[in-house]
Design an enzyme around this catalytic site. Sequence first.
Site, PDB file in Angstrom:
ATOM      1  N   LYS A 169       4.067   5.369 -10.752  1.00 57.32           N
ATOM      2  CA  LYS A 169       2.666   5.041 -11.003  1.00 57.32           C
ATOM      3  C   LYS A 169       1.986   6.281 -11.550  1.00 57.32           C
ATOM      4  O   LYS A 169       1.939   7.320 -10.898  1.00 57.32           O
ATOM      5  CB  LYS A 169       2.003   4.600  -9.680  1.00 57.32           C
ATOM      6  CG  LYS A 169       0.510   4.340  -9.754  1.00 57.32           C
ATOM      7  CD  LYS A 169       0.211   2.898 -10.072  1.00 57.32           C
ATOM      8  CE  LYS A 169      -1.245   2.551  -9.877  1.00 57.32           C
ATOM      9  NZ  LYS A 169      -1.493   1.853  -8.626  1.00 57.32           N
TER      10      LYS A 169
ATOM     11  N   LYS B 167       0.869  -1.196   0.000  1.00 61.86           N
ATOM     12  CA  LYS B 167       0.000   0.000   0.000  1.00 61.86           C
ATOM     13  C   LYS B 167       0.901   1.240   0.000  1.00 61.86           C
ATOM     14  O   LYS B 167       1.916   1.275   0.698  1.00 61.86           O
ATOM     15  CB  LYS B 167      -0.876  -0.013   1.269  1.00 61.86           C
ATOM     16  CG  LYS B 167      -1.627   1.288   1.542  1.00 61.86           C
ATOM     17  CD  LYS B 167      -2.745   1.536   0.560  1.00 61.86           C
ATOM     18  CE  LYS B 167      -3.416   2.901   0.799  1.00 61.86           C
ATOM     19  NZ  LYS B 167      -4.340   3.258  -0.285  1.00 61.86           N
TER      20      LYS B 167
ATOM     21  N   CYS C 105      -2.234   9.720  -6.633  1.00 66.90           N
ATOM     22  CA  CYS C 105      -3.363   9.476  -5.714  1.00 66.90           C
ATOM     23  C   CYS C 105      -4.392  10.594  -5.850  1.00 66.90           C
ATOM     24  O   CYS C 105      -4.089  11.755  -5.594  1.00 66.90           O
ATOM     25  CB  CYS C 105      -2.882   9.416  -4.270  1.00 66.90           C
ATOM     26  SG  CYS C 105      -4.252   9.392  -3.110  1.00 66.90           S
TER      27      CYS C 105
ATOM     28  N   ASN D 267     -13.405   4.592  -5.347  1.00 66.04           N
ATOM     29  CA  ASN D 267     -12.828   4.682  -4.006  1.00 66.04           C
ATOM     30  C   ASN D 267     -12.323   6.081  -3.719  1.00 66.04           C
ATOM     31  O   ASN D 267     -11.940   6.830  -4.618  1.00 66.04           O
ATOM     32  CB  ASN D 267     -11.693   3.664  -3.821  1.00 66.04           C
ATOM     33  CG  ASN D 267     -10.359   4.188  -4.306  1.00 66.04           C
ATOM     34  OD1 ASN D 267      -9.651   4.885  -3.565  1.00 66.04           O
ATOM     35  ND2 ASN D 267     -10.021   3.892  -5.557  1.00 66.04           N
ATOM     36  N   SER D 268     -12.397   6.407  -2.429  1.00 64.84           N
ATOM     37  CA  SER D 268     -11.735   7.612  -1.930  1.00 64.84           C
ATOM     38  C   SER D 268     -11.173   7.252  -0.563  1.00 64.84           C
ATOM     39  O   SER D 268     -11.705   7.656   0.472  1.00 64.84           O
ATOM     40  CB  SER D 268     -12.715   8.770  -1.829  1.00 64.84           C
ATOM     41  OG  SER D 268     -12.021   9.925  -1.402  1.00 64.84           O
TER      42      SER D 268
ATOM     43  N   GLY E 166      -8.122   7.819   0.802  1.00 65.68           N
ATOM     44  CA  GLY E 166      -7.403   8.875   1.526  1.00 65.68           C
ATOM     45  C   GLY E 166      -6.097   8.405   2.126  1.00 65.68           C
ATOM     46  O   GLY E 166      -5.686   8.895   3.187  1.00 65.68           O
TER      47      GLY E 166
ATOM     48  N   THR F  75      -9.224  -3.909  -8.694  1.00 70.02           N
ATOM     49  CA  THR F  75     -10.630  -4.172  -8.357  1.00 70.02           C
ATOM     50  C   THR F  75     -10.942  -5.669  -8.310  1.00 70.02           C
ATOM     51  O   THR F  75     -11.628  -6.144  -7.391  1.00 70.02           O
ATOM     52  CB  THR F  75     -11.550  -3.464  -9.379  1.00 70.02           C
ATOM     53  OG1 THR F  75     -11.295  -2.055  -9.312  1.00 70.02           O
ATOM     54  CG2 THR F  75     -13.013  -3.713  -9.077  1.00 70.02           C
TER      55      THR F  75
ATOM     56  N   ASN G  34       4.295   6.744  -6.272  1.00 72.51           N
ATOM     57  CA  ASN G  34       2.912   6.994  -6.687  1.00 72.51           C
ATOM     58  C   ASN G  34       2.674   8.492  -6.796  1.00 72.51           C
ATOM     59  O   ASN G  34       2.533   9.169  -5.787  1.00 72.51           O
ATOM     60  CB  ASN G  34       1.974   6.348  -5.663  1.00 72.51           C
ATOM     61  CG  ASN G  34       0.528   6.536  -6.024  1.00 72.51           C
ATOM     62  OD1 ASN G  34       0.209   7.083  -7.090  1.00 72.51           O
ATOM     63  ND2 ASN G  34      -0.356   6.111  -5.158  1.00 72.51           N
TER      64      ASN G  34
HETATM   65  C1  DHB Z   1      -5.255   6.194  -2.711  1.00 74.55           C
HETATM   66  C2  DHB Z   1      -5.838   6.065  -3.956  1.00 74.55           C
HETATM   67  C3  DHB Z   1      -5.036   5.991  -5.054  1.00 74.55           C
HETATM   68  O1  DHB Z   1      -5.528   5.845  -6.324  1.00 74.55           O
HETATM   69  C4  DHB Z   1      -3.664   6.047  -4.908  1.00 74.55           C
HETATM   70  O2  DHB Z   1      -2.892   5.976  -5.990  1.00 74.55           O
HETATM   71  C5  DHB Z   1      -3.098   6.160  -3.655  1.00 74.55           C
HETATM   72  C6  DHB Z   1      -3.908   6.232  -2.552  1.00 74.55           C
HETATM   73  C7  DHB Z   1      -6.106   6.297  -1.529  1.00 74.55           C
HETATM   74  O3  DHB Z   1      -7.139   6.969  -1.598  1.00 74.55           O
HETATM   75  O4  DHB Z   1      -5.737   5.741  -0.470  1.00 74.55           O
END
Ligand code: DHB
Length: 313
Positions: A165, A47, A130, A71-72, A74, A273, A127
């Site tokens: 990413k 993660k 996000c 998704n959100s 955070g 997903t 990343n």
């Molecule tokens: C989250 C969502 C993302 O798409 C990402 O790249 C990193 C974090 C998130 O909301 O946790």
Amino acid sequence: MKQIDLSVSINKIKLSSCIMNASGVLCSTDKELSNLLDSFSGAVVTKSCTRKPRKGNFEPRYFEWNMGSINSMGLPNLGIDFYLNFLEKKETKKPIFLSISGLSAEENYFLIKKANHYSKITALELNLSCPNLIEEEDLISYNFSRISYLLENIFKFNKKPLGIKLPPYFEDLSIQKMALILNQFPIDFVTCINSLPNGMVVDTKTESVVIQPKKGFGGIGGSIIKPFALANIRKFYTYLRKDISIIGCGGISTGKDIFEHILCGASAVQIGTQLMKEGVFVFERLEKEFSFFLRKKNYSSIDSFKGNLKNFQ
Ligand code: DHB
């Protein structure tokens, strides 16, 4: 029967299978990461982590329907020290990709410097995409000068294999510009694509949005985003230096989807997903389906068709 070889290399990193998890899905805790390490996946991605642990956004923050997910989250994560300590204790032959998502440039430098000291980390997945932070208004990955400056600083000290990413881009020129920047740095791979930002799903029964944070806006994943993933992979494949590998991500739920990603130019793929829907058993199923598909097509390795997408005929 002829053996199908699903092993691949992401630049110099060797994977026994081209299928791995997408960062964010079932890869946050000790239990989830242990399950991934024990699964059929070819690598484990953690993660996205920050310097300090984060609880993330209010729930509900994930919702899925037949065509995709929103998704959100955070950025809920246990903090970089947890991931480094966890991995240091584990004996595994699988490559480990530590996903990093600092909340500022300085935080990213700190996280990358720290991870550089840990031998169990095979590579870093930075990343830059996000879409769900309450604190951040703009995505750095849509700001080319900020990315360029960030990478210039990172490669002054970074020694680990590093990939980025990326979010989906919707214009050819954006991908050309991004590739021009990436081609100037010793990057090992890009992961295309993160979720489509700023989506919305509506429940007509309650006449409301389906997730709580950010008034219901969130990142879209799942089969509905596959055409955007394929297009981004294809364009980056044509514009990037040939020694920058592409990890395809977006809308894979069958072996045939994996074939499409690799035909467009991906060297390996990530499952988001569908991993959430099915759990870690998804890897064995996809390996079987993908091998079966290749056998029918008479291909026995990834390299025999990677990137060979034809124009309409
Ligand atoms: C989250 C969502 C993302 O798409 C990402 O790249 C990193 C974090 C998130 O909301 O946790």
